[in-house]
Design an enzyme around this catalytic site. Structure first.
Site, PDB file in Angstrom:
ATOM      1  N   CYS A 148      43.705  38.098  52.391  1.00 29.54           N
ATOM      2  CA  CYS A 148      44.144  39.410  52.884  1.00 29.54           C
ATOM      3  C   CYS A 148      45.345  39.951  52.109  1.00 29.54           C
ATOM      4  O   CYS A 148      45.213  40.890  51.324  1.00 29.54           O
ATOM      5  CB  CYS A 148      44.476  39.304  54.363  1.00 29.54           C
ATOM      6  SG  CYS A 148      43.022  38.974  55.369  1.00 29.54           S
ATOM      7  N   LYS A 204      44.734  48.849  58.108  1.00 33.98           N
ATOM      8  CA  LYS A 204      44.711  47.433  57.719  1.00 33.98           C
ATOM      9  C   LYS A 204      45.370  47.235  56.351  1.00 33.98           C
ATOM     10  O   LYS A 204      46.139  46.288  56.136  1.00 33.98           O
ATOM     11  CB  LYS A 204      43.259  46.954  57.683  1.00 33.98           C
ATOM     12  CG  LYS A 204      43.044  45.587  57.135  1.00 33.98           C
ATOM     13  CD  LYS A 204      43.480  44.507  58.099  1.00 33.98           C
ATOM     14  CE  LYS A 204      43.437  43.152  57.424  1.00 33.98           C
ATOM     15  NZ  LYS A 204      43.870  42.086  58.285  1.00 33.98           N
TER      16      LYS A 204
END
Ligand SMILES: NC(=O)c1ccc[n+]([C@@H]2O[C@H](COP(=O)([O-])OP(=O)(O)OC[C@H]3O[C@@H](n4cnc5c(N)ncnc54)[C@H](O)[C@@H]3O)[C@@H](O)[C@H]2O)c1
Length: 408
Positions: free
Chosen positions: A266, A212
């Site tokens: 993010c 990720k």
């Protein structure tokens, strides 16, 4: 009636709530948990407290059928899922890199809260984007709280959905799953295969965590390249968007679009998780982060210079309209938004109005409709390519388009 599997989801935000609503419509009994009473009350009325297409329909039907309830405390379940925020510490910097330090306190807190409800055979999933090592840290916390971690399954599966498309991507995206041991990986993969139509890819826990961070750093580095180009082109009086469209005619080149910076929970946060643990070795990732942050400050300076020029030419201070506050088009999410940062900076000294079609108000800013902004402002600064900005009737205004929405 079929015995539904119970799942307790910690965090009813942009990730936890859509996941809860999806699973509740798919034969799971979902016990959603949040520390925010407003979120709990809203969900229990069958309504939503965040903007996400289709989410309202899913939540309404899940709550009406009794498959989803929101609560302040966890409950015994077959599966626990943690989807709480992972920001960075506001008041600490890494001494080597002078960069933000990840804050995993929410994960620790949620883990401690579920510990009294965890039973042998349970599956415990961490979905929050996390620095490498966090899932094992979570296992240590459970152990300290008295959970026999050899009797449970613990895994990480990072969420990679795109806001605005969450309900579809939760099902369609491929998923990476890594457990603290092989059994945990298998159990977690088995769970995701009950609702994911993309491929569920099994790996180690550290690789899952790093996957990720890699995805978001890849995006950040590539956007930094485009943002750097945009600033260089400004100096050279070259239209960066024309330049990029020409360069992209090369069969192996795909330069991304520049913007006013990079925001969101993010991409503008996660690369720091790598930088923080890399002891000064993540040089490119770090520089990309700094370039993207700098782009927003550069926009502030450019607008200030435009206002000075306007004042010299017109003998009056201009009204500046900041078009868009969200961190990307067509959402209401303001987290780490460079557009919001720019607007707040400009608002300190200039006559600023702001437009954000996806929110009603924002403390300290004068929010107006986009038509009013186009009529009353002297300078229009386009910060976010919201769909509402694409066909505006703009007559005789100075325009600074950081996101390419005007000539798109
Ligand atoms: N939003 C996205 O698009 C996205 C995409 C991929 C991954 N992620 C990651 O998923 C995680 C969650 O992100 P989000 O966007 O859903 O955040 P969010 O802020 O929208 O939601 C998190 C929720 O958790 C609640 N919470 C905080 N501490 C809690 C606790 N101890 N117990 C129960 N609830 C608690 C908060 O009140 C909030 O409602 C983060 O790690 C994020 O980086 C987010």
């Amino acid at each position: 009636m079929k015995n539904k599997r119970k799942i307790c989801i910690m965090g009813m935000g942009y990730i936890g709530l859509p996941t809860a609503a999806l699973l509740a419509n798919r034969d799971y009994q979902v016990h959603g948990v949040d520390i925010n009473q407003h979120a709990i009350d809203t969900i229990n009325r069958g309504e939503i407290h965040i903007v996400e297409p289709e989410l309202d329909t899913f939540v309404r039907s899940a709550v009406q059928s009794g498959s989803l309830t929101a609560n302040i405390n966890p409950a015994e379940s077959d599966i626990f899922m943690i989807a709480v925020p992972t920001p960075f510490h506001a008041d600490k910097l890494n001494e080597v890199t002078n960069s933000p330090i990840p804050n995993v306190d929410y994960i620790v807190d949620a883990t401690k809260k579920i510990a009294p409800y965890v039973r042998p055979g349970n599956l415990i999933l961490l979905e929050s984007t996390s620095p490498v090592g966090t899932t094992n840290m979570m296992a240590d916390v459970l152990k300290m709280e008295g959970v026999d971690i050899d009797s449970v399954f613990i895994a990480h599966s990072p969420e990679r959905v795109l806001p605005g498309h969450i309900m579809r991507e939760l099902i369609e995206n491929d998923r990476v799953v890594g457990g603290i041991n092989n059994d945990s990986t298998e159990k977690a993969a088995e769970f995701y295969r009950t609702f994911v139509e993309g491929e569920v890819l099994e790996t180690t826990v550290k690789t899952a965590e790093m996957t990720k961070l890699t995805e978001n750093s890849f995006r950040d580095v590539n956007i930094a390249f485009a943002n750097e180009l945009s600033m260089l082109c400004d100096d050279m009086d070259i239209d960066v968007r024309e330049l990029i469209s020409l360069a992209n005619r090369h069969p192996r080149v795909n330069v991304l679009n520049p913007g006013c910076g990079v925001g969101g929970h993010c991409i503008s946060v996660d690369p720091w998780f790598i930088v923080d643990s890399a002891n000064g070795k993540a040089k490119m990732i770090e520089q990309a982060r700094r370039t993207n942050d700098y782009k927003a400050d550069w926009v502030v300076e450019k607008v200030k210079n435009m206002t000075l020029q306007f004042e010299r030419d017109n003998n009056k201070a201009p009204k500046v309209a900041c078009m868009g506050l969200a961190f990307k088009p067509d959402i209401d999410d303001l987290r780490e938004s460079p557009a919001l940062h720019i607007t707040q900076e400009l608002n300190k000294k200039l006559d600023v109005i702001a437009v954000e079609p996806n929110i009603q108000d924002f403390q300290g800013l004068k929010l107006v409709h986009y038509d009013d902004a186009c009529n009353s402002a002297d300078i229009l600064v386009f910060l976010v390519a919201h769909k509402q900005f694409k066909n505006l009737d703009i007559v005789n205004k100075q325009i600074f388009d950081t996101c390419g929405v005007i000539n798109d």
